[in-house]
Enzyme design. Structure first.
Site, mmCIF file in Angstrom:
data_model
loop_
_atom_site.group_PDB
_atom_site.id
_atom_site.type_symbol
_atom_site.label_atom_id
_atom_site.label_comp_id
_atom_site.label_asym_id
_atom_site.label_seq_id
_atom_site.Cartn_x
_atom_site.Cartn_y
_atom_site.Cartn_z
ATOM 1 N N HIS A 54 0.933 -0.982 0.051
ATOM 2 C CA HIS A 54 0.090 -0.238 -0.080
ATOM 3 C C HIS A 54 0.952 1.237 0.071
ATOM 4 O O HIS A 54 2.180 1.031 0.018
ATOM 5 C CB HIS A 54 -1.006 0.115 1.225
ATOM 6 C CG HIS A 54 -0.378 0.004 2.616
ATOM 7 N ND1 HIS A 54 0.539 -0.927 3.054
ATOM 8 C CD2 HIS A 54 -0.596 0.896 3.390
ATOM 9 C CE1 HIS A 54 0.726 -0.525 4.301
ATOM 10 N NE2 HIS A 54 0.248 0.539 4.611
ATOM 11 N N HIS A 56 1.400 3.904 1.933
ATOM 12 C CA HIS A 56 1.904 4.700 3.225
ATOM 13 C C HIS A 56 3.365 4.648 3.054
ATOM 14 O O HIS A 56 4.223 3.866 2.807
ATOM 15 C CB HIS A 56 1.223 4.210 4.623
ATOM 16 C CG HIS A 56 -0.141 4.339 4.701
ATOM 17 N ND1 HIS A 56 -0.707 3.386 5.216
ATOM 18 C CD2 HIS A 56 -0.884 5.292 4.060
ATOM 19 C CE1 HIS A 56 -2.163 3.999 5.356
ATOM 20 N NE2 HIS A 56 -2.175 4.822 4.511
ATOM 21 N N ASP A 58 5.751 4.882 5.375
ATOM 22 C CA ASP A 58 6.771 3.988 5.806
ATOM 23 C C ASP A 58 6.845 2.575 5.407
ATOM 24 O O ASP A 58 7.621 1.801 5.711
ATOM 25 C CB ASP A 58 6.218 3.760 7.341
ATOM 26 C CG ASP A 58 4.831 3.251 7.325
ATOM 27 O OD1 ASP A 58 4.083 3.597 6.642
ATOM 28 O OD2 ASP A 58 4.585 2.671 8.631
ATOM 29 N N HIS A 59 5.910 2.273 4.194
ATOM 30 C CA HIS A 59 6.235 0.998 3.385
ATOM 31 C C HIS A 59 6.865 1.398 2.074
ATOM 32 O O HIS A 59 7.118 0.286 1.484
ATOM 33 C CB HIS A 59 4.744 0.619 3.285
ATOM 34 C CG HIS A 59 4.277 0.040 4.692
ATOM 35 N ND1 HIS A 59 4.125 -1.251 4.983
ATOM 36 C CD2 HIS A 59 3.614 0.527 5.623
ATOM 37 C CE1 HIS A 59 3.636 -1.454 6.027
ATOM 38 N NE2 HIS A 59 3.397 -0.224 6.440
ATOM 39 N N HIS A 112 -7.533 -0.817 5.411
ATOM 40 C CA HIS A 112 -6.599 0.022 5.983
ATOM 41 C C HIS A 112 -6.244 1.138 5.131
ATOM 42 O O HIS A 112 -6.231 2.367 5.162
ATOM 43 C CB HIS A 112 -5.304 -0.746 6.651
ATOM 44 C CG HIS A 112 -4.283 0.335 6.892
ATOM 45 N ND1 HIS A 112 -4.354 0.944 8.064
ATOM 46 C CD2 HIS A 112 -3.110 0.602 6.338
ATOM 47 C CE1 HIS A 112 -3.085 1.383 8.247
ATOM 48 N NE2 HIS A 112 -2.423 1.298 7.364
ATOM 49 N N ASP A 131 -0.290 -4.044 6.305
ATOM 50 C CA ASP A 131 -1.241 -3.436 7.629
ATOM 51 C C ASP A 131 -2.425 -3.915 7.474
ATOM 52 O O ASP A 131 -3.340 -3.220 8.350
ATOM 53 C CB ASP A 131 -1.100 -1.963 7.688
ATOM 54 C CG ASP A 131 0.305 -1.477 7.841
ATOM 55 O OD1 ASP A 131 1.163 -1.982 8.155
ATOM 56 O OD2 ASP A 131 0.701 -0.223 7.863
ATOM 57 N N HIS A 169 4.451 -4.463 11.143
ATOM 58 C CA HIS A 169 4.744 -3.635 12.164
ATOM 59 C C HIS A 169 4.798 -4.603 13.399
ATOM 60 O O HIS A 169 4.069 -5.757 13.301
ATOM 61 C CB HIS A 169 3.829 -2.678 12.337
ATOM 62 C CG HIS A 169 3.708 -1.412 11.635
ATOM 63 N ND1 HIS A 169 4.601 -0.450 11.563
ATOM 64 C CD2 HIS A 169 2.890 -1.127 10.152
ATOM 65 C CE1 HIS A 169 4.234 0.593 10.594
ATOM 66 N NE2 HIS A 169 3.283 -0.199 10.034
#
Length: 239
Positions: A54, A56, A58-59, A112, A131, A169
């Site tokens: 996805h 975001h 942080d990915h 999400h 996530d 995570h």
């Protein structure tokens, strides 16, 4: 031979997942939010494919730098391509994607994030779920509904118990506290919570974990209907 799977930790609690096909030497990475952390593991080796669950930051934060350094192709959901790095491979629900001789399944898992997808590789077997599913928890409903997330989690129902859950995570300890507040008499959950506490005390990851363990301990997977799931998710948001 099955894919070799290695967790790469970065930031405070993120994981990227390195996949290597031993037969061909082909290497892929799932959700490389930090290029330096991934490069520190790969070194002067090869990286052929970058799989994104996805959009975001942080990915995906390290994806473009890794493409430039190693010449890797980037694969992600076409439905969310506007928010991802430029994609070399546009993926859709029920597509197959190859890492060497190994074929993985693409599974659409909105909830999400709108364009969220997961990857399932049968040879391990392992589920790279970003996530959507966490150990003892699930992702927040940032862009979707409880109905969507409930349906997405149940896309995994057909996968075998021995499937390794490789999520994005290290949230397991916090998730265990919430799960115990809801299911204090669940013996399997008590055992898992003790295991998690011991691992974290040693600075060790709690992942991957088998899907079979999650089915016995994760309140979100055990929710019998959307209404129960939605109430759990709302309660977790304020726990």
């Amino acid at each position: 031979m099955s894919l070799a799977v290695t967790a790469i930790s970065y930031a405070r609690d993120n994981y990227a997942w390195l996949l290597t096909d031993p037969a061909t030497g082909v290497v892929a990475i799932v959700d490389p939010g930090d290029a330096d952390a991934v490069s520190a593991v790969i070194g002067d080796g090869r990286l052929d494919l970058i799989l994104l669950t996805h959009h975001h930051a942080d990915h995906i934060g390290g994806a473009e730098a890794l493409r430039q350094k190693y010449g890797a192709r980037i694969a992600g959901s076409e439905s969310d391509s506007a928010r991802l790095p430029s994609l070399d491979l546009l993926l859709h629900d029920e597509d197959r994607i190859a890492i060497g001789h190994d074929l993985g399944d693409v599974i659409a898992t909105p909830g999400h994030a709108r364009g969220h997808i997961a990857f399932y590789f049968r040879s391990v077997p392992a589920l790279f779920c970003g996530d959507t599913l966490f150990s003892l928890g699930c992702g927040r409903l940032l862009e979707g509904t409880a109905e969507e997330m409930f349906a997405s989690l149940h896309r995994f129902d057909a996968l075998p118990d021995e499937t390794l859950v490789c999520c994005g995570h290290e949230y397991t300890a916090a998730n265990a506290a919430f799960a115990l507040s809801r299911m204090p008499d669940n013996k399997a959950l008590q055992q898992r919570a003790e295991e998690v506490q011991a691992l974290r005390a040693q600075g060790l990851p709690t992942l991957p974990v088998t899907l079979g363990v999650e089915r016995q301990t994760n309140p979100f997977l055990m929710a019998p209907d959307v209404e129960t799931f939605a109430a759990l998710r709302a309660a977790k948001d304020h726990f």
